[in-house]
Write a protein that holds these residues in place. Sequence first.
Motif, short mmCIF file in Angstrom:
data_model
loop_
_atom_site.label_atom_id
_atom_site.label_comp_id
_atom_site.label_asym_id
_atom_site.label_seq_id
_atom_site.Cartn_x
_atom_site.Cartn_y
_atom_site.Cartn_z
N CYS A 70 0.83 -1.21 0.00
CA CYS A 70 0.00 0.00 0.00
C CYS A 70 0.86 1.25 0.00
O CYS A 70 0.52 2.26 -0.63
N LEU A 71 2.00 1.22 0.69
CA LEU A 71 2.93 2.36 0.69
C LEU A 71 3.41 2.64 -0.73
O LEU A 71 3.35 3.78 -1.21
N ILE A 72 3.86 1.59 -1.41
CA ILE A 72 4.39 1.76 -2.77
C ILE A 72 3.29 2.26 -3.71
O ILE A 72 3.49 3.21 -4.48
N LEU A 73 2.12 1.63 -3.62
CA LEU A 73 1.02 2.03 -4.52
C LEU A 73 0.60 3.47 -4.26
O LEU A 73 0.30 4.22 -5.20
N THR A 74 0.56 3.87 -3.01
CA THR A 74 0.14 5.23 -2.70
C THR A 74 1.15 6.25 -3.21
O THR A 74 0.77 7.29 -3.75
N VAL A 75 2.44 5.95 -3.07
CA VAL A 75 3.46 6.87 -3.58
C VAL A 75 3.35 6.96 -5.11
O VAL A 75 3.42 8.06 -5.68
N VAL A 76 3.15 5.81 -5.76
CA VAL A 76 3.02 5.81 -7.22
C VAL A 76 1.79 6.60 -7.66
O VAL A 76 1.81 7.34 -8.65
N LEU A 77 0.69 6.46 -6.90
CA LEU A 77 -0.56 7.14 -7.27
C LEU A 77 -0.61 8.59 -6.77
O LEU A 77 -1.58 9.31 -7.07
N SER A 78 0.40 9.02 -6.05
CA SER A 78 0.32 10.34 -5.42
C SER A 78 0.13 11.50 -6.41
O SER A 78 -0.61 12.45 -6.08
N PRO A 79 0.70 11.47 -7.63
CA PRO A 79 0.40 12.59 -8.55
C PRO A 79 -1.09 12.71 -8.85
O PRO A 79 -1.62 13.82 -8.98
#
Lengths: 115, 403
Positions: free
Chosen positions: B109-118
């Motif tokens: 979830c950390l990785i996905l959230t950082v990737v989706l942050s834009p």
Amino acid sequence: MKEATLLKIALICSLVGLVALYFISTKIEIKDYKPNILNKNVGDDVKLNGVVTKITDSGSAVFIDVNQQNPVTVVLFTDDDKLKLHDGDNVEVIGEVQEYKGRNEIIAQKIRVTG
Amino acid sequence: MFLEILIAIVLGCLMGVVTGLTPGLHINLVALILFSISPFLLGYTNVIAVASFIIAMSITHTFADFISATYLGAPADDTALAVLPAHRMLLEGMGHEAVKLAVIGSLLCLILTVVLSPLLIFIVPIIFAYLKDYIGWILLAVVVFMILREENANKKFWAFAVAALSGILGLVVFNVPNLKDPLLPMLSGLFGVSVLLLSLTQKTSLPVQRTTEMIKVKTKDMAKALSSGIFSGSLVSIFPGLGPAQAAVVAGQVVGKIEVAAYLVLVGGINTVSMILSLITLFTIEKARNGSIIVVQQLLQNINLNILVLFMSAALVAGGIATFFTLYTSKVFSSIMNRLNYSMLSIGIIAFIGLMVLYFSGIVGFLILIIATFIGLIPNIVDVSRSNSMACLLVPIILVNLI
């Protein structure tokens, strides 16, 4: 998911983070302030090292003259009566450059006595 | 600057493991202590490094706190709903598997959230503006749905009773004057001590804890868990007063039936997502939604895009380090568990929780612990979902939003 796979993902995550951290941290260096370049840094956050030559307390603000290559006025907005700064202190100031009556001054965010 | 920040991240991760393992030691308390000593720290380093320390500590805490929830049965607000399934796995000899599943949720979830942050930078303000007037109704619908989904009329009645008693307890607890750390006795009683007491009455002995790969989560359930974790973690970061525990309840209803292992992945991800998204809400709508981010806001006043990217990078590094630390610590706990008498351990943990409550919350807190424990025993006795006890946190928020 196997634990070995999870650890590999964690390692890749850390490495990507480290690389990104390295590049972005070089962009966030607070630049040293050179006050002989007039009006070039207005609005920027800067760092200044120098010697305190005069302190004037006007109640809600303290005006500190810092001697570098040229004298710079540092403005500190504070209600603290116990400001522990004296003439002759070596200080490091971090703040924003602003223009007031044609002269640059620094609105201090942090002041640290270095010697 | 890079080296200072890196050292700050590593130290933050170490501190995060300590706070995660210690029941009752909340990350916000540590962040506040750090803020109070920040003038001293800033004499040695810069404000970005101090903020990076806090973020690394907070991220690691969201990984490591499942260890105390699983092995000690001591829940925090973000792990309360995970305690029972994690504890069940511990009683099946799979305590380490339970922690690993939560870590999978946190890291992915950390990785996905950082990737989706834009994308989230644009979406968060829109969601906040659209939903902020309806959050009370949404939570009320969740409570009603949890009661109605029980199998028969008798269970629906008992689910309502558990929700009502828990809700009243929550209202009372949050209105007791001068009560420090109200969540500790309430959640420990409802989700911790009650579970341990039931284990003792059933004369449960702990099987040998194994650290081999035993559980496989179906891809579909994993996808559901991760997406629900991101959705619910987003709600926590957007809406004031909505905690990870309430978000876990919402997520549980939204995702529907998933296997227990996937549920642990979901709960593992929520708090980590909430921490990352709190950085985004600080950047976009200039609102801090948890204690650690409030301290970061006080230190930095405002954050620009470069600083946001730096903190996201620090979070990725911390997440990677936290995965190693947490899995290693879990194996240590696993091997310790194999040598202990579980009944004595349970009694010791109950006593420890009692002492923690007395220390942090006083005699009133201890009384709340006893009452919450009695309420917490009911779901198991009448065979209704323990999630209904989350009304202790949902009802106060519902009333604040609707009245």
